[in-house]
Design a protein around this motif. Structure first.
Motif, short mmCIF file in Angstrom:
data_model
loop_
_atom_site.label_atom_id
_atom_site.label_comp_id
_atom_site.label_asym_id
_atom_site.label_seq_id
_atom_site.Cartn_x
_atom_site.Cartn_y
_atom_site.Cartn_z
N THR A 1 1.89 -3.49 -7.45
CA THR A 1 2.75 -2.91 -6.71
C THR A 1 3.98 -3.82 -6.35
N ALA B 1 1.59 1.90 -3.44
CA ALA B 1 0.48 2.59 -4.25
C ALA B 1 0.57 4.18 -3.97
N ALA C 1 -5.65 2.71 0.37
CA ALA C 1 -5.19 1.48 -0.26
C ALA C 1 -5.61 0.30 0.19
N ALA D 1 0.75 -1.19 -0.07
CA ALA D 1 0.09 -0.01 -0.12
C ALA D 1 0.86 1.29 0.12
N LYS E 1 1.16 2.49 -12.23
CA LYS E 1 0.25 2.30 -10.96
C LYS E 1 -0.91 3.59 -11.40
N TYR F 1 -5.76 -0.65 -5.87
CA TYR F 1 -4.80 0.33 -5.83
C TYR F 1 -3.48 -0.42 -5.81
N ASP F 2 -3.51 -1.72 -5.89
CA ASP F 2 -2.24 -2.39 -5.94
C ASP F 2 -2.16 -2.46 -7.46
#
Ligand SMILES: CC(=O)SCCNC(=O)CCNC(=O)[C@H](O)C(C)(C)COP(=O)(O)OP(=O)(O)OC[C@H]1O[C@@H](n2cnc3c(N)ncnc32)[C@H](O)[C@@H]1OP(=O)(O)O
Length: 388
Positions: A288, A168, A192, A165, A330, A205-206
């Motif tokens: 990520t 991200a 995240a 996280a 990302k 969000y990864d």
């Protein structure tokens, strides 16, 4: 061998542009690159163009002649395909052509259109970059494959979802000032962590988003740049490429990416540098965990140590080794066939001092770009240096 200079870079804004055609996007990136380079299109001797899923997204496999037309160049034009490393390979071949003295001016880059298709069709389309016979048919998608790699990493070295996280949050923060980025809003570590799951341990969000966009670079020989007094202060001094087993099931260790190890070794040897010379990096963070694996393959962190780099602040904009100041795949976005060219465009802007995030790397002299294909079955690494 001659020095290869980046005379100009051009990008479209990455994002969702379902109404725009591929030729329109690549034409815009090329126009910007020529304006930036101050090079006459008539001097271009080759076009190396990266694209992965044009046949699916636009029913257009044979794209290179169209892109030559869109860019306003009349020269041999070739499409390169290496999944998400397509533009990286296109740029690498352009660098080798100029370095060998076979051309003085090459236009290289790529384009991808993705958002005109629904997510499930894109997911299926992307999966053809994995082993179809033994893994894709059994249900492996890219989020699923990288989730397996993340779990293998956690098992081997430790680490947690929270570490990811931080990657991200860092990359979303870096994208905020970048005018070419798809997502320009900050995302906190908590947001995240709380986002919906995609494939455990990876959540929304990864993952990189689905993106339309194009990149273009005008690469020239040192002699051409000097003759025309071009402002081409960044040189591509090293290039390397590597390949791994296609199927995850055939690999020795899911938390290592030997294709990128080999690409990095070759690029550093070509440039005559060691990893500790690198000041700034753009790496292939399609998920990520992929950023973590890239940092370790590039020799910037020991195996097992890349996972804490963002959390400890080493790779943030304010850290000692900023990574993905563009926002990365990302947050800047990942139009797969354009990404490798975009990374080099962003690094060039960072090293020239005209990137909105250049203020974080005012003394940077050496940058490295890492572009991966599939589950890093292929990888391309480039070293860029500020020339005198
Ligand atoms: C080697 C390689 O490079 S492999 C990598 C190849 N690329 C991929 O695999 C793409 C991975 N990403 C995806 O598949 C998709 O983005 C997914 C599955 C994560 C999300 O897709 P969907 O569920 O269809 O999301 P959807 O498009 O409905 O968007 C929902 C919301 O999340 C946002 N969003 C979607 N994806 C992302 C993302 N990756 N990051 C941040 N925000 C996102 C959207 O903007 C939207 O926001 P809004 O509600 O405020 O408008």
């Amino acid at each position: 061998m001659t020095d290869v200079r980046v005379a100009g870079v051009g990008l479209t804004r990455f994002g969702s542009h379902p109404e725009r055609t591929g030729r329109d996007l690549f034409g815009e990136a090329a126009l910007r690159a020529f304006e930036d380079a101050d090079v006459d299109r008539a001097d271009v001797e080759e076009l190396n163009y990266g694209n992965f899923m044009g046949a699916l997204a636009e029913h257009q496999g044979h794209q290179a002649p169209l892109m030559a037309e869109a860019a306003g160049v009349r020269c041999p034009a070739t499409r390169y395909e290496s999944a998400c490393a397509s533009a990286g390979v296109a740029v690498r071949e352009a660098v080798r052509t100029v370095a060998a003295g076979d051309a003085d001016v090459v236009l290289a880059g790529g384009m991808e259109r993705m958002t005109n298709l629904p997510t499930d069709e894109v997911t299926e389309g992307l999966a053809i970059a994995a082993d179809d016979l033994f893994e894709v048919r059994a249900g492996v998608t890219f989020p699923g494959a990288y989730a397996l790699m993340a779990n293998a990493y956690f098992d081997a070295y430790g680490g947690s979802r929270e570490d990811l996280a931080h990657v991200a949050a860092k990359n979303h923060a870096n994208a905020v000032p970048n005018e070419y980025a798809q997502y320009r809003e900050e995302v906190s570590v908590e947001e995240a962590m709380d986002a919906p799951p995609v494939a455990e341990p990876l959540h929304l969000y990864d993952a990189c988003p689905i993106t339309d966009g194009a990149s273009a670079l005008v690469l020239v020989s040192e002699e051409y740049a000097a003759d025309r007094d071009l402002d081409a202060s960044v040189a591509v001094t090293g290039t390397g490429q590597g390949t791994d087993r296609m199927a995850l099931g055939d690999r020795e260790h899911l938390a290592r990416t030997p294709a990128a190890d080999d690409a990095a070794d070759a690029a550093y040897a070509d440039a005559g540098i060691e990893a500790d010379a690198v000041d700034v990096a753009e790496v292939h963070d399609c998920f990520t965990i992929a950023e973590v694996l890239a940092l370790e393959s590039l020799g910037l962190f020991e195996p097992g140590e890349g996972i804490s780099a963002a959390r400890e602040g080493v790779t943030t904009a304010a850290g000692d080794l900023p990574v993905n100041l563009s926002g990365g795949l990302k947050a800047k976005g990942h139009p797969v066939g354009a990404t490798g060219g975009s990374q080099i465009a962003e690094l060039t802007r960072l090293l020239r001092g005209d990137h909105p995030n250049s203020e974080h790397v005012p003394d940077a002299e050496v940058g490295v770009a890492h572009n991966a294909g599939g589950t890093v079955a292929s990888a391309v690494v480039h070293v860029l240096e500020v020339a005198e």
